[in-house]
Write an enzyme that holds these catalytic residues in place. Sequence first.
Site, PDB file in Angstrom:
ATOM      1  N   LYS A  52       0.915  -1.142  -0.069  1.00 18.37           N
ATOM      2  CA  LYS A  52      -0.005  -0.046  -0.094  1.00 18.37           C
ATOM      3  C   LYS A  52       0.920   1.106  -0.132  1.00 18.37           C
ATOM      4  O   LYS A  52       0.580   2.209  -0.723  1.00 18.37           O
ATOM      5  CB  LYS A  52      -1.044  -0.075   1.361  1.00 18.37           C
ATOM      6  CG  LYS A  52      -2.041  -1.011   1.067  1.00 18.37           C
ATOM      7  CD  LYS A  52      -2.813  -1.256   2.345  1.00 18.37           C
ATOM      8  CE  LYS A  52      -3.889  -2.578   2.271  1.00 18.37           C
ATOM      9  NZ  LYS A  52      -4.675  -2.788   3.392  1.00 18.37           N
ATOM     10  N   GLN A  96      -4.578  -1.723   9.730  1.00 16.79           N
ATOM     11  CA  GLN A  96      -4.444  -2.512   9.067  1.00 16.79           C
ATOM     12  C   GLN A  96      -5.011  -3.795  10.151  1.00 16.79           C
ATOM     13  O   GLN A  96      -4.614  -4.013  11.186  1.00 16.79           O
ATOM     14  CB  GLN A  96      -2.970  -3.225   8.526  1.00 16.79           C
ATOM     15  CG  GLN A  96      -2.978  -4.532   7.838  1.00 16.79           C
ATOM     16  CD  GLN A  96      -3.511  -4.319   6.572  1.00 16.79           C
ATOM     17  OE1 GLN A  96      -3.622  -3.308   5.893  1.00 16.79           O
ATOM     18  NE2 GLN A  96      -3.927  -5.505   5.861  1.00 16.79           N
ATOM     19  N   ASP A 119     -10.850   3.166   4.337  1.00 15.81           N
ATOM     20  CA  ASP A 119     -11.101   1.597   4.209  1.00 15.81           C
ATOM     21  C   ASP A 119     -12.776   1.530   4.319  1.00 15.81           C
ATOM     22  O   ASP A 119     -13.255   0.405   3.908  1.00 15.81           O
ATOM     23  CB  ASP A 119     -10.530   1.038   5.460  1.00 15.81           C
ATOM     24  CG  ASP A 119      -9.489   0.010   5.192  1.00 15.81           C
ATOM     25  OD1 ASP A 119      -9.256  -0.525   4.058  1.00 15.81           O
ATOM     26  OD2 ASP A 119      -8.691  -0.360   6.182  1.00 15.81           O
TER      27      ASP A 119
HETATM   28  N1  GUN Z   1      -6.882  -6.956   6.445  1.00 17.72           N
HETATM   29  C1  GUN Z   1      -7.086  -7.458   5.189  1.00 17.72           C
HETATM   30  N2  GUN Z   1      -8.009  -6.748   4.262  1.00 17.72           N
HETATM   31  C2  GUN Z   1      -7.778  -5.466   4.677  1.00 17.72           C
HETATM   32  C3  GUN Z   1      -8.188  -4.118   4.425  1.00 17.72           C
HETATM   33  O1  GUN Z   1      -8.737  -4.036   3.170  1.00 17.72           O
HETATM   34  N3  GUN Z   1      -8.049  -3.235   5.102  1.00 17.72           N
HETATM   35  C4  GUN Z   1      -7.424  -3.226   6.358  1.00 17.72           C
HETATM   36  N4  GUN Z   1      -7.378  -2.065   7.227  1.00 17.72           N
HETATM   37  N5  GUN Z   1      -6.908  -4.415   6.620  1.00 17.72           N
HETATM   38  C5  GUN Z   1      -7.402  -5.518   6.046  1.00 17.72           C
END
Ligand code: GUN
Length: 294
Positions: A52, A96, A119
Amino acid sequence: MKVLDGKKISNDIKNEIAAEVDKMKSNEEKVPHLAAVIVGNDGASLTYVGSKVRACERVGFESTLVKMPSTTSEVELLQKIKELNENDAIDGFIVQLPLPPQIDTQKILMAIDPDKDVDGFHPTNFGKMALDMSTFIPATPFGILELLERYEVDTKGKHTVVVGRSHIVGRPMSILMGRRGWPGNSTVTLTHSHTKNITQIISQADIIITALGTPNFLKAEMVKDDAVVIDVGITRVADETREKGYRIVGDVDFENVSKKVSYITPVPGGVGPMTIAMLLKNTLLARERHRLKA
Ligand code: GUN
């Protein structure tokens, strides 16, 4: 059979975003700034967050990575979120998941300023999504919609079966596919661990979206001819022939299922790269809203 090429489409989207950022820079405007918080040392989570942050650099965004130890308390993480909420330089941020067991995930997600919640996990944003209001759509479901749209996949009146009801993928996907408009206007069945006759239900699906994390769950004999198959599974399987010692496999027996269907996403190179591209898109949107609010 057509492969829904998430690698290619996500690259197209990143190029489109990079062009927007170039315009911002030439107008001497502030560029979007994404922060990502990671708690602990989970290998897969570190890899995703690293991707990311690298994607931000590639499109010209600013990024901040906040690494916190696995022993972090809920209070400490809430304090960090407060700082990020109040930091005017940051347009959007993510925490995350999963978080260590001493931390209540829902409490953390609810502490994030909804205007910075790129998110789309805050109940305000999730509710807006369910009510067809403009908001941040969670990146993985948003990426699936974008793939369906760019490949002009017809969803109207189709029977969509979603396998798995996670808050990140299955639940939002089931809402989005039933919404008015396109992609949407689908008749949705959300299946999960208590669903009876799941094989029979899947065999009636025009569109199958699997988000289970069970390698080879979906077999060719379960799938209708010409169905659309979206594989959201990402499981690390030990593989000594690979440099990293593992490979990523999806929920779908791609080799056999792909012979029967009209469209299918590969793993890797399908939904995974789309998730990152759509997080960038949400961050661009967060910047635009922040600019208008200032
Ligand atoms: N863990 C797995 N997928 C995601 C996501 O799209 N966002 C976040 N913050 N954590 C994740």
